[in-house]
Design a protein around this motif. Structure first.
Motif, short mmCIF file in Angstrom:
data_model
loop_
_atom_site.label_atom_id
_atom_site.label_comp_id
_atom_site.label_asym_id
_atom_site.label_seq_id
_atom_site.Cartn_x
_atom_site.Cartn_y
_atom_site.Cartn_z
N VAL A 279 33.91 44.58 42.45
CA VAL A 279 33.64 45.66 43.39
C VAL A 279 32.76 46.68 42.68
N ARG B 257 31.06 48.97 37.97
CA ARG B 257 31.44 47.64 38.40
C ARG B 257 32.87 47.39 37.93
N ALA C 280 39.63 45.14 44.35
CA ALA C 280 39.41 45.76 45.66
C ALA C 280 40.49 46.80 45.97
N ALA D 151 39.91 49.84 43.73
CA ALA D 151 38.77 50.63 44.19
C ALA D 151 39.12 51.39 45.47
N THR E 127 38.52 55.51 46.71
CA THR E 127 37.47 55.64 47.71
C THR E 127 37.70 56.86 48.59
N PRO F 39 32.46 52.43 47.86
CA PRO F 39 32.01 51.10 47.43
C PRO F 39 30.62 50.83 47.96
N SER G 282 27.24 47.80 47.99
CA SER G 282 26.84 46.41 47.78
C SER G 282 25.49 46.38 47.08
#
Length: 239
Positions: A3, A96, A103, A106, A110, A135, A137
């Motif tokens: 993630v 990272r 997940a 993280a 968040t 998070p 991408s």
């Protein structure tokens, strides 16, 4: 599982950049200690400034070759950072997080994070500093170009060029099947030359499309900096 998490000070004052450094250090400490209460705030062994100085980098907006923090479950690596105005502070840090439970870990970091500590730059003043954490991408869709994916159809085009050009099918319509991109080339008198030019045009169009996709991904990531909402944090960390 991997993630990527971006912590950003947004457009806040320099103390927010100091708060990013403290929160990153705390996140790394929590990930490195599998026995720590990850859902709760904990006190750092070092002061925020000491932790930030240990993590400082003189390379602005560059990828870091930092050694990941290994733990029984998670590894945290600093992928990219934008330093703040003061040494050891960060406007943003991209992390990272690798390992089982990444997940879930993280998710606990968040949203709006609140760093509660007196500012090292002011004698009096506020003690709550807000940082956005989201998070992101890093996967950017890219189109691979191969000439085998191109369909060619000879055709005629009007205009100047002589009797040969008007009567013979020397022009070519080339279509890239995966994307549907189409070009028509009639600048040369021979079909083979127009076909070669059509391939180069399609290759260039797809390359520019890939560049645009990559830039759009970077732009979307930077928009997170403006998503910071102060107040009602999802997590509070006291130093």
């Amino acid at each position: 599982m991997t993630v990527h998490l971006l912590l950003s000070a947004g457009r806040g004052p320099q103390e927010c950049a100091w708060a990013v450094a403290g929160l990153v250090a705390h996140l790394e400490s929590s990930a490195a200690d599998p026995d720590s209460p990850r859902g709760e705030s904990a006190r750092l062994a070092a002061t925020p400034i000491e932790s930030a100085r240990l993590a400082a980098t003189p390379i602005e907006s560059a990828r870091l070759a930092a050694t990941p923090i290994e733990s029984a479950r998670l590894a945290v690596t600093r992928v990219e950072s934008v330093p703040g105005e003061r040494l050891g502070t960060y406007r943003s840090v991209l992390l990272r997080i690798d390992g089982p439970g990444a997940a879930e870990f993280a998710a606990g970091w968040t949203g709006t994070l609140c760093w509660q500590a007196p500012s090292p730059y002011r004698k009096v003043g506020r003690k709550n500093w807000f940082v956005i954490s989201q998070p992101v991408s890093l996967t950017v869709p890219r189109t691979h170009f191969a000439e085998d994916d191109v369909d060619f159809v000879p055709c005629r085009t009007g205009g100047p060029g002589g009797q040969h050009r008007n009567k013979a099918s020397t022009a070519v319509r080339a279509t890239h099947r995966p994307t549907g991109l189409t070009v028509v080339v009639d600048t040369e008198r021979h079909l083979s030359q127009n076909r070669r030019l059509a391939v180069e045009l399609l290759r260039d169009k797809i390359a520019r499309g890939n560049e645009a996709s990559a830039q759009a991904a970077v732009t979307a990531r930077w928009q997170i900096h403006d998503d910071l909402v102060r107040g009602q944090p999802t997590r509070r960390i006291r130093s």
